[in-house]
Write an enzyme that holds these catalytic residues in place. Structure first.
Site, mmCIF file in Angstrom:
data_model
loop_
_atom_site.group_PDB
_atom_site.id
_atom_site.type_symbol
_atom_site.label_atom_id
_atom_site.label_comp_id
_atom_site.label_asym_id
_atom_site.label_seq_id
_atom_site.Cartn_x
_atom_site.Cartn_y
_atom_site.Cartn_z
ATOM 1 N N GLU A 245 -4.460 -0.725 5.665
ATOM 2 C CA GLU A 245 -3.343 -1.649 5.910
ATOM 3 C C GLU A 245 -2.533 -1.034 7.042
ATOM 4 O O GLU A 245 -1.859 -0.019 6.837
ATOM 5 C CB GLU A 245 -2.479 -1.793 4.644
ATOM 6 C CG GLU A 245 -3.194 -2.434 3.471
ATOM 7 C CD GLU A 245 -3.422 -3.935 3.643
ATOM 8 O OE1 GLU A 245 -2.948 -4.510 4.643
ATOM 9 O OE2 GLU A 245 -4.080 -4.518 2.772
ATOM 10 N N CYS A 279 6.167 -3.423 8.318
ATOM 11 C CA CYS A 279 4.938 -3.840 8.998
ATOM 12 C C CYS A 279 5.002 -5.323 9.349
ATOM 13 O O CYS A 279 4.528 -5.742 10.392
ATOM 14 C CB CYS A 279 3.730 -3.553 8.111
ATOM 15 S SG CYS A 279 3.844 -4.272 6.463
HETATM 16 P P1 NAD Z 1 1.487 7.148 9.583
HETATM 17 O O1 NAD Z 1 0.157 6.614 9.953
HETATM 18 O O2 NAD Z 1 2.125 8.134 10.481
HETATM 19 O O3 NAD Z 1 1.420 7.871 8.148
HETATM 20 C C1 NAD Z 1 0.975 7.206 6.988
HETATM 21 C C2 NAD Z 1 0.434 8.221 6.010
HETATM 22 O O4 NAD Z 1 -0.741 8.822 6.548
HETATM 23 C C3 NAD Z 1 1.365 9.377 5.682
HETATM 24 O O5 NAD Z 1 1.244 9.685 4.317
HETATM 25 C C4 NAD Z 1 0.817 10.511 6.546
HETATM 26 O O6 NAD Z 1 1.122 11.802 6.042
HETATM 27 C C5 NAD Z 1 -0.655 10.244 6.481
HETATM 28 N N1 NAD Z 1 -1.440 10.759 7.622
HETATM 29 C C6 NAD Z 1 -1.020 11.075 8.867
HETATM 30 N N2 NAD Z 1 -2.053 11.460 9.630
HETATM 31 C C7 NAD Z 1 -3.161 11.360 8.861
HETATM 32 C C8 NAD Z 1 -4.543 11.583 9.091
HETATM 33 N N3 NAD Z 1 -5.009 11.969 10.280
HETATM 34 N N4 NAD Z 1 -5.395 11.353 8.073
HETATM 35 C C9 NAD Z 1 -4.964 10.915 6.882
HETATM 36 N N5 NAD Z 1 -3.660 10.698 6.598
HETATM 37 C C10 NAD Z 1 -2.770 10.913 7.571
HETATM 38 O O7 NAD Z 1 2.415 5.876 9.351
HETATM 39 P P2 NAD Z 1 3.974 5.820 8.990
HETATM 40 O O8 NAD Z 1 4.760 6.202 10.202
HETATM 41 O O9 NAD Z 1 4.225 6.544 7.718
HETATM 42 O O10 NAD Z 1 4.148 4.251 8.679
HETATM 43 C C11 NAD Z 1 4.454 3.291 9.652
HETATM 44 C C12 NAD Z 1 3.245 2.456 10.010
HETATM 45 O O11 NAD Z 1 2.688 1.895 8.828
HETATM 46 C C13 NAD Z 1 3.570 1.266 10.898
HETATM 47 O O12 NAD Z 1 2.586 1.112 11.882
HETATM 48 C C14 NAD Z 1 3.541 0.082 9.943
HETATM 49 O O13 NAD Z 1 3.298 -1.167 10.538
HETATM 50 C C15 NAD Z 1 2.447 0.502 9.027
HETATM 51 N N6 NAD Z 1 2.555 -0.191 7.754
HETATM 52 C C16 NAD Z 1 1.599 -1.120 7.453
HETATM 53 C C17 NAD Z 1 1.682 -1.828 6.260
HETATM 54 C C18 NAD Z 1 0.642 -2.835 5.884
HETATM 55 O O14 NAD Z 1 0.602 -3.238 4.736
HETATM 56 N N7 NAD Z 1 -0.210 -3.271 6.800
HETATM 57 C C19 NAD Z 1 2.736 -1.588 5.387
HETATM 58 C C20 NAD Z 1 3.690 -0.633 5.728
HETATM 59 C C21 NAD Z 1 3.578 0.064 6.915
#
Ligand code: NAD
Length: 486
Positions: A245, A279
């Site tokens: 997502e 998001c």
């Molecule tokens: P992010 O991708 O930086 O981090 C998300 C999670 O992934 C965190 O727990 C982080 O520690 C972990 N992570 C980071 N690098 C990783 C890797 N290489 N491998 C595995 N895990 C890793 O995102 P964020 O800044 O926490 O969230 C914001 C983003 O999330 C925005 O782009 C937003 O649109 C999206 N989002 C999408 C939805 C949806 O349902 N589509 C919902 C909420 C947020």
């Protein structure tokens, strides 16, 4: 009774687990450290996965009633401590009380509704000779990775279907917002079988280890599109199932027949809910030229009535930006707009010396389509309002993005609203409403907004393997065949 002011520990195999290394957690409204949480080592992760695998041996055989009871037990602990969870959510995430209540009570509702869902069993053939059934069996240990904007709800959106489908979990919250998730894990130690829900905390490396771990069967991930690509690459090594997502750049299209004053509050909240760290925030507002000036004026007037501040203050409508890297990133969008001479209809200046990571509600008047603000996902309270004249052209512009998460269309002419809406390339298209979700409604992104979906029976099935069982009731030598006619 869990003490919300006491320290935070991980939950592994039903036990509290500390670690020597810790990660600092901040209150975004004050920039102060409010807690230190365990920074999981690889050994902790291995222990959590082993606990999940052990619990799976029993949980995979659990009945629907047992799974429903587990989800209702999680709902009970969340509901029983709802005020404490809301206060903690405001403290770690920044969102005001109304948003915290929406998230906590919405999560309770989610758990109780998913508890009612069950997996179908498809009877393909049942004759005197043969019986063929396709069942949906659990995968094993699910690795769930969540972001910082809706830490409880997005964790629950993974916990509920994973458990309902007969899996166990290792859940990792964002390092920026681990507190509510760790408390939820702590409370669940008393009500769930050991190892069913393991909660580990740590930095981004922990997420990478999870996506490569040989004994994790599936990754359920919510976060940035670029991180999602890394997850997919890493999960490929063991061919894990994945549900991604990811980011969005949702268009909202406003038709010429709207009442500008009446619609302004709805458009405002479509764009700025959760300080636009959403998001599904409307991130590009396309307004027909006939009402453009009126809508822009009313939007700005309404925005001026909404206070940005500490979420703990009851007058606050919009809290701070949740973390410092995201706050710093927003400066780039403001600078880019100023450098290129785009006009701010509202806001435009971030005070770098404010007590928290505050960004004022900012609205940019008709910047070019190729500007960073329009083309990218700023994930903060700076909104481009764009003018349109021709229906085909606005549909093309709305779809001209790598994202495809959500979209909305607003107008009195319902035929036009539907005609435009059904042509938008997005997982969810809202017509004259926005941000209406349900545990029974599939949610997911088209294009680079994701793979697979969450929620509904379709989301539940993503936590399973197809399992086709064929029985020859008259054993004997039988050749392969292709259906009845073969
Ligand atoms: P992010 O991708 O930086 O981090 C998300 C999670 O992934 C965190 O727990 C982080 O520690 C972990 N992570 C980071 N690098 C990783 C890797 N290489 N491998 C595995 N895990 C890793 O995102 P964020 O800044 O926490 O969230 C914001 C983003 O999330 C925005 O782009 C937003 O649109 C999206 N989002 C999408 C939805 C949806 O349902 N589509 C919902 C909420 C947020």
């Amino acid at each position: 009774m869990t003490d919300f002011n006491a320290g935070y520990s991980m939950t592994i195999g039903g036990e509290a687990v500390e670690s020597a290394a810790t990660v600092e957690v901040f209150n975004p409204a004050t920039r102060q450290v409010i807690a230190n949480v365990p920074d999981s080592s690889r050994a902790h992760l291995d222990a959590a996965v082993a606990a999940g695998a052990k619990a799976f041996r029993r949980w995979r055989e659990s009945s629907h009633a047992e799974r429903a009871a587990a989800l209702n037990a999680i709902a009970d602990v969340l509901q029983g401590q709802a005020p404490a969870f809301m206060a903690l959510l405001t403290k770690e995430q920044g969102k005001p009380r109304a948003g915290a209540e929406w998230e906590v009570m919405g999560s309770v509702h989610w758990l109780r509704e998913v508890a009612k869902q069950s997996l179908p069993e498809e009877l393909i053939e049942d004759t005197a000779d043969r019986r063929v059934v396709t069942r949906f069996s659990p995968l094993g240990v699910v690795g769930a990775i969540t972001p910082w904007n809706f830490p409880i709800l997005l964790a629950v959106a993974k916990i509920a279907p994973a458990i309902a489908a007969g899996n166990t979990l290792v859940l990792k919250p964002s390092p920026f917002t681990p507190l509510c998730t760790l408390k939820l894990g702590e409370l669940c130690r008393h009500v769930l079988p050991a190892g069913l829900l393991n909660v580990v905390s740590g930095g981004d490396d922990l997420g990478k280890w999870m996506t490569a771990h040989p004994d994790i069967a599936k990754i359920a991930f919510t976060g940035h599109t670029e991180t999602g690509k890394s997850v997919m690459r890493s999960a490929a090594g063991t061919l894990k199932r994945i549900t991604l997502e990811l980011g969005g750049n949702d268009p909202a299209i406003v038709l010429p027949d709207v009442d500008a004053r009446a619609i302004a509050p709805q458009l405002f909240w479509a764009a700025f809910q959760n300080s636009a760290q959403f998001c599904n925030a409307a991130k590009r507002l396309y307004v027909h030229e006939a009402v453009y000036d009126d809508v822009l004026r009313e939007l700005v007037a309404y925005a001026r009535t909404q206070k940005v501040g500490d979420g703990a203050d009851p007058d606050t409508a919009l809290g701070p930006i949740q973390n410092e890297p995201q706050y710093r990133k927003l400066f780039e969008y403001f600078d880019d707009c100023r450098r290129n001479g785009y006009r701010f209809a509202l806001g435009g200046e971030i005070d770098p010396d404010a007590s928290g990571w505050y960004v004022p509600v900012s609205i940019v008047d008709n910047p070019p389509e190729h500007s960073r603000l329009v083309a990218e996902e700023p994930f903060g309270p700076i909104l481009p309002v764009l003018k349109w004249r021709d229906e085909e052209d606005v549909i093309r512009r709305a779809n001209d993005t790598v994202y495809g998460l959500g979209a909305s269309v607003w107008g009195q002419d319902l035929a036009a609203v539907e005609r435009i809406g059904t042509r938008l390339e997005a997982g969810t298209v809202w017509l004259n409403e926005v941000h209406q979700y349900s545990p029974h409604q599939a949610f997911g992104g088209h294009k680079q907004s994701g793979i697979g979906c969450e929620n509904s029976i379709h989301g539940l099935m993503e936590y399973t393997n197809w399992h086709t069982i064929t029985l020859n009731k008259k054993p004997g030598f039988g050749r392969g065949r292709l259906g009845a006619a073969a």
